[in-house]
Design a protein around this motif. Structure first.
Motif, PDB file in Angstrom:
ATOM      1  N   MET A   1       0.855  -1.172   0.000  1.00 44.37           N
ATOM      2  CA  MET A   1       0.000   0.000   0.000  1.00 44.37           C
ATOM      3  C   MET A   1       0.900   1.235   0.000  1.00 44.37           C
ATOM      4  O   MET A   1       1.827   1.339   0.791  1.00 44.37           O
ATOM      5  N   ARG A   2       0.615   2.168  -0.894  1.00 45.04           N
ATOM      6  CA  ARG A   2       1.400   3.407  -1.012  1.00 45.04           C
ATOM      7  C   ARG A   2       0.646   4.539  -0.327  1.00 45.04           C
ATOM      8  O   ARG A   2      -0.510   4.811  -0.654  1.00 45.04           O
ATOM      9  N   HIS A   3       1.280   5.173   0.659  1.00 40.32           N
ATOM     10  CA  HIS A   3       0.710   6.328   1.353  1.00 40.32           C
ATOM     11  C   HIS A   3       1.371   7.588   0.809  1.00 40.32           C
ATOM     12  O   HIS A   3       2.584   7.732   0.918  1.00 40.32           O
ATOM     13  N   LEU A   4       0.579   8.462   0.226  1.00 40.96           N
ATOM     14  CA  LEU A   4       1.097   9.744  -0.238  1.00 40.96           C
ATOM     15  C   LEU A   4       0.856  10.792   0.835  1.00 40.96           C
ATOM     16  O   LEU A   4      -0.195  10.794   1.481  1.00 40.96           O
ATOM     17  N   ASP A   5       1.815  11.693   1.017  1.00 42.47           N
ATOM     18  CA  ASP A   5       1.594  12.803   1.936  1.00 42.47           C
ATOM     19  C   ASP A   5       1.353  14.067   1.109  1.00 42.47           C
ATOM     20  O   ASP A   5       1.403  14.043  -0.123  1.00 42.47           O
ATOM     21  N   TRP A   6       1.097  15.171   1.795  1.00 40.72           N
ATOM     22  CA  TRP A   6       0.781  16.416   1.088  1.00 40.72           C
ATOM     23  C   TRP A   6       1.943  16.881   0.220  1.00 40.72           C
ATOM     24  O   TRP A   6       1.724  17.426  -0.863  1.00 40.72           O
ATOM     25  N   ASP A   7       3.179  16.664   0.669  1.00 33.84           N
ATOM     26  CA  ASP A   7       4.332  17.054  -0.151  1.00 33.84           C
ATOM     27  C   ASP A   7       4.365  16.260  -1.458  1.00 33.84           C
ATOM     28  O   ASP A   7       4.661  16.818  -2.517  1.00 33.84           O
ATOM     29  N   ASP A   8       4.057  14.957  -1.393  1.00 40.80           N
ATOM     30  CA  ASP A   8       4.004  14.128  -2.606  1.00 40.80           C
ATOM     31  C   ASP A   8       2.958  14.676  -3.577  1.00 40.80           C
ATOM     32  O   ASP A   8       3.209  14.810  -4.781  1.00 40.80           O
ATOM     33  N   VAL A   9       1.781  14.968  -3.047  1.00 38.62           N
ATOM     34  CA  VAL A   9       0.670  15.455  -3.881  1.00 38.62           C
ATOM     35  C   VAL A   9       1.021  16.800  -4.503  1.00 38.62           C
ATOM     36  O   VAL A   9       0.810  17.016  -5.706  1.00 38.62           O
ATOM     37  N   GLN A  10       1.576  17.711  -3.709  1.00 34.51           N
ATOM     38  CA  GLN A  10       1.961  19.029  -4.224  1.00 34.51           C
ATOM     39  C   GLN A  10       3.024  18.893  -5.320  1.00 34.51           C
ATOM     40  O   GLN A  10       2.960  19.578  -6.341  1.00 34.51           O
ATOM     41  N   ALA A  11       3.994  18.020  -5.117  1.00 36.99           N
ATOM     42  CA  ALA A  11       5.065  17.834  -6.101  1.00 36.99           C
ATOM     43  C   ALA A  11       4.505  17.260  -7.401  1.00 36.99           C
ATOM     44  O   ALA A  11       4.888  17.697  -8.497  1.00 36.99           O
ATOM     45  N   GLN A  12       3.615  16.281  -7.293  1.00 34.74           N
ATOM     46  CA  GLN A  12       3.022  15.706  -8.496  1.00 34.74           C
ATOM     47  C   GLN A  12       2.197  16.747  -9.247  1.00 34.74           C
ATOM     48  O   GLN A  12       2.277  16.852 -10.472  1.00 34.74           O
ATOM     49  N   ALA A  13       1.407  17.517  -8.507  1.00 38.00           N
ATOM     50  CA  ALA A  13       0.587  18.553  -9.143  1.00 38.00           C
ATOM     51  C   ALA A  13       1.475  19.584  -9.836  1.00 38.00           C
ATOM     52  O   ALA A  13       1.165  20.025 -10.951  1.00 38.00           O
TER      53      ALA A  13
END
Length: 166
Positions: A1-13
């Motif tokens: 299971m992969r847990h994304l944090d807010w930094d991951d989401v912001q970087a992808q966006a």
């Protein structure tokens, strides 16, 4: 299971927004509700797009990890999109599994009259992919590809409860 944090989401966006800018900023962003709302809002702020719409398309029976799929994606109230005649539209979701829900959303946007339709997702779960073509040929922009369930920061508390129950 992969847990994304807010930094991951912001970087992808940010990566996706940069790629979109090189191909032309859309006039309208359509978020696939519910999960697509957060990345859609992040992208609209980064791209300066003010026209944001929502389309509810679901393909799982609930929000639990590895939830069962419905036979076909279920679309609710597609008329809520309004007219998209002649517009350049970006369809955004958080995760693509089989690819069927996103494909349904793209079809509905095309039927609403969009002149150009592109798509962006934060994550593709290749373990569930059932499309005829690889995800990279179907989804215009992909933040990351994984093999397995993904938990986003906005759903972490719900998934923690589901993990405790299993």
């Amino acid at each position: 299971m992969r847990h994304l944090d807010w930094d991951d989401v912001q970087a992808q966006a940010a990566r996706i927004a940069a790629a979109i800018r090189t191909d032309g900023v859309p006039q309208t962003v359509v978020a696939v509700v519910r999960g697509g709302m957060v990345p859609a809002v992040l992208l609209t702020h980064q791209l300066g797009v003010r026209d944001v719409r929502a389309l509810e398309v679901t393909h799982t029976v609930d929000d639990s990890a590895n939830a069962a799929k419905t036979t076909e994606p279920m679309v609710r109230n597609p008329a809520s999109l309004g007219g998209l005649d002649g517009l350049d539209v970006l369809v955004v979701d958080d995760v693509v599994g089989t690819g069927q829900a996103l494909a349904s959303a793209v079809r509905i946007v095309e039927q609403a009259g969009a002149a150009r339709v592109r798509s962006a997702v934060l994550v593709v779960n290749e373990a569930n992919w059932t499309g005829d073509r690889p995800p990279g040929e179907t989804v215009t922009w992909i933040g990351e590809t994984v093999r397995g369930w993904v938990v986003f920061p906005w759903e972490a508390s719900a998934s923690a409860g589901a993990e405790e129950a299993s």
